[in-house]
Design an enzyme around this catalytic site. Structure first.
Site, PDB file in Angstrom:
ATOM      1  N   PHE A 189      39.205 -49.707-138.576  1.00  0.00           N
ATOM      2  CA  PHE A 189      40.151 -49.432-139.652  1.00  0.00           C
ATOM      3  C   PHE A 189      39.388 -49.142-140.942  1.00  0.00           C
ATOM      4  CE2 PHE A 189      39.297 -53.962-139.672  1.00  0.00           C
ATOM      5  CZ  PHE A 189      39.136 -54.271-141.013  1.00  0.00           C
ATOM      6  N   CYS A 190      40.087 -48.499-141.875  1.00  0.00           N
ATOM      7  CA  CYS A 190      39.520 -48.185-143.186  1.00  0.00           C
ATOM      8  C   CYS A 190      40.679 -48.090-144.178  1.00  0.00           C
ATOM      9  CB  CYS A 190      38.705 -46.893-143.152  1.00  0.00           C
ATOM     10  SG  CYS A 190      39.664 -45.447-142.627  1.00  0.00           S
ATOM     11  N   THR A 191      40.410 -47.645-145.387  1.00  0.00           N
ATOM     12  CA  THR A 191      41.424 -47.671-146.441  1.00  0.00           C
ATOM     13  C   THR A 191      42.638 -46.803-146.116  1.00  0.00           C
ATOM     14  OG1 THR A 191      39.662 -48.000-148.066  1.00  0.00           O
ATOM     15  CG2 THR A 191      41.828 -47.369-148.912  1.00  0.00           C
TER      16      THR A 191
END
Length: 314
Positions: A189-191
């Site tokens: 996951f990331c922003t």
């Protein structure tokens, strides 16, 4: 720095600034030709923020009025290659960006590895509503693909922090710590979704069979998953004056350290190594006497300027 999150009819938040995080991977051989008309449109509409154009697509976070944002997004999606462009929205009472930038880049998110193409091969998208079940599976390795200073103020419970200082370091982390034969299920996951989408493409190319990534990123998760059901802890770092956001995409309490530009939490501010406008626990021991003197002078000048502005308003 977003799924097509559009306000329902009659739910426009009149007078507030719309902040849109957007990206889309697409083959744009003429991306240089798009810069001038896109910048002209954004300037005419009073848009602030940054947009990146590259042969692999478009990426950015921008702010503006509801009408202005709708016109810019419509202009982008009018290009058939960008018709599926997704974006996420949050709102503020001010522009979180000072100016507008429309830049040409080699990559819209810099991994530094050639021939990584999310339009050709990519991991499995996971909707926010299904994310908790996935990362609660003990057989799944959950990796935060963001940089260390972003992870510092918040992440998902049990996620691995690769301690990278830039996305370019992610391939090295994979080579040193992950094995396709051993780590059969990987969730990332990331922003806003762009880094983990490209990272999933890279890992698929490296032989990892089951690679998952959070669709729309942390921002989409915080917007759609109720706080009482959430596995998110802390704030999500964002690259603007808000610094961090929480559930419902509300502005958090984190601030920026003027010494190192890292996020500062209330716990950091309670440390003896925190000096407002000068240092935080992350950079206190690394600053030179000259840097401290310069930052202290800057702090003084900012305070004097604020006092003068307050006096003029009386």
């Amino acid at each position: 720095m977003a799924e097509a999150l559009r306000p329902a009819a009659g739910n426009d938040r009149e007078g507030e600034v719309v902040i849109a995080a957007l990206y889309h991977f697409a083959r744009l051989d003429d991306f240089r030709d798009l810069q001038a008309p896109l910048k002209a449109l954004c300037e005419a509409e009073g848009i602030h923020g940054t947009l990146l154009l590259a042969q692999e697509g478009v990426n950015g976070t921008i702010s503006g009025s509801r009408a202005a944002m709708d016109r810019v997004l419509a202009w982008l999606r009018a290009d058939p290659r960008l018709a599926a462009l997704e974006h996420k929205e949050s709102f503020s009472d001010r522009h979180p960006f000072v100016r507008l930038k429309v830049k040409l880049k080699k990559e819209i998110v810099t991994l530094g590895v050639p021939f990584v193409d999310p339009t050709a091969v990519v991991g499995t998208y996971v909707d926010p509503q299904d994310w908790n079940a996935l990362i609660s599976d003990p057989e799944v390795v959950v990796i935060d693909t963001r940089n260390d200073y972003e992870v510092a103020i918040g992440s998902f419970e049990g996620a691995i922090d690769p301690h990278t200082q830039s996305f370019r370091q992610f391939p090295q982390y994979v080579a040193e710590h992950l094995d396709p034969a051993k780590h059969r299920k990987v969730a990332m996951f990331c922003t806003g979704g762009i880094r983990c989408e490209k990272a999933s493409s890279y890992m698929r190319q490296q032989g990892f069979a089951e690679v998952y990534h959070l669709k729309g990123g942390i921002l989409k998760y915080l917007e759609e998953v109720p706080q009482e059901q959430s596995l998110w802890q802390g704030e999500c770092f964002v690259f603007d004056e808000r610094v961090g956001v929480t559930h419902g995409l509300e502005e958090g309490v984190a601030e920026l350290c003027y010494g190192c530009r890292r996020a500062v939490t209330p716990a950091d501010k309670a440390s003896q190594k925190y000096e407002e406008g000068i240092s935080c626990p992350a950079c206190h021991d690394d600053l030179s006497d000259d840097q401290r003197a310069r930052f202290a002078e800057r702090r003084l000048q900012l305070r004097l300027a604020a006092e003068r502005a307050a006096g003029l308003r009386k």
